[in-house]
Design an enzyme around this catalytic site. Structure first.
Site: not given
Ligand SMILES: [Fe+2]
Ligand SMILES: [Fe+2]
Length: 329
Positions: A33, A76, A111, A114, A164, A167, A196-197, A200
């Protein structure tokens, strides 16, 4: 010096798998995305309807909420700090473009979306003083951070495994509150960022797990060292314009605790999850020092719980320039 060489050897060994880690934990550019998937499309005729909807939905959210969202966004946006810190880690060769530097570039690329997303959302929401927010971002990048890892990859990966997940928790909770208040578009942004976090987190957690296989005692000592120092939040040096370095962090963090977005209990929970996933209690054949480190880590969650019960969070929201002239109470 001998220890350092072992670390480098371990980093080189893990590096051999880096492409498969990238495949497993990151998503190719053309498939992932992008911020504009979640934001009004200004090339369309009806873009203004979407903007109005964002502004309407934003009206239901309270003071602490905006403080937390701004703080999260600014955190971020200070990505240059984190990328340069990661690139400086032992075992990373950005000039030789080795595997680790590739991982970091690709992680940074993910990242970067974000802060971009949240920044555009905040701008469109009309609820915050963007110039003050932008000043805070510039200050935070100027001030940098010092999280106690040095250039050590073991300490670094403990930090990133922890952070990670932290977050992931906070973006998810912000999304939940947004949803409860009927703000669907923001809820979607927060959820997708949280996803996403999580990927990661899983990657960094895997790096640590693998390092435990090769160099358990040193990994254990690094873990203990990071927990003794406490995992310092990346926005530790947060300030507002005219303020001293770090002067806004506590108020931001208290707002997050009041909202239940990220609390001391979450911190303890993350530690417990890491202990469990790395099977700290089962790791044997350790040096004496590492045995002590392991015992410390196993006892730490319950020790921290006892302390957490005594902590009182200030109930009054501090005023922030980020929100102020808009008069939201
Ligand atoms: Fe992150
Ligand atoms: Fe992030």
């Amino acid at each position: 010096m001998a220890l350092k060489n072992i670390r480098l050897e371990v980093m080189q060994t893990v590096e051999k798998e880096i492409d498969s880690y990238i495949d497993q934990y990151l998503i190719p550019v053309d498939e992932i995305w992008q911020p504009t998937d979640l934001l009004p499309n200004f090339q369309k005729e009806n873009y203004m309807d979407e903007v109005i909807q964002i502004r309407e939905e934003a009206k239901e959210l309270g003071y602490d909420f905006w403080i937390v969202l701004v703080g999260d966004m600014v955190t971020e946006e200070a990505l240059p700090t984190y990328e340069s810190w990661l690139m400086d880690m032992e075992g990373v060769d950005q000039h030789g473009r080795n595997g680790w530097s590739k991982w970091i570039r690709h992680w940074t690329g993910e990242e970067n979306r974000h802060g971009d997303t949240l920044n555009k959302y905040l701008y469109l929401s009309g609820r915050v003083n963007m110039k003050e927010v932008e000043r805070t971002t510039q200050h935070l990048i100027n001030d940098g951070f010092e999280v106690g890892t040095g250039r050590d990859p073991y300490r670094n990966f403990i930090y990133t495994s922890f952070q990670e997940l932290a977050t992931n928790v906070s973006h998810n909770r912000v999304g939940k509150i947004a949803k409860q208040k009927g703000n669907k578009s923001l809820a979607k942004m927060c959820n997708i960022i949280a996803g996403d976090e999580m990927r990661h987190h899983l990657a960094y957690r895997q790096f640590v797990k693998t390092i435990f296989e090769y160099d358990a005692s040193e990994m254990m000592i690094a873990f203990q060292d990071m927990m003794q120092k406490k995992i310092i939040m990346p926005a530790q040096n947060l300030r507002q314009s005219g303020g001293k370095m770090a002067s806004a962090f506590d108020d931001f963090s208290n707002a997050a605790q009041r909202l239940g977005v990220y609390t001391t209990y979450d911190y303890i929970d993350i530690l417990e999850k890491l202990n469990a996933h790395w099977e700290i209690s089962k790791i044997s054949n350790l040096t004496d020092e590492a045995e002590k480190a392991r015992d410390y880590l196993l006892k730490l969650p319950s020790r921290m719980l006892r302390i957490a019960e005594r902590i009182k969070i200030p109930q009054d929201a501090n005023r922030f320039k980020w929100v102020e002239p808009n008069g939201i109470v």
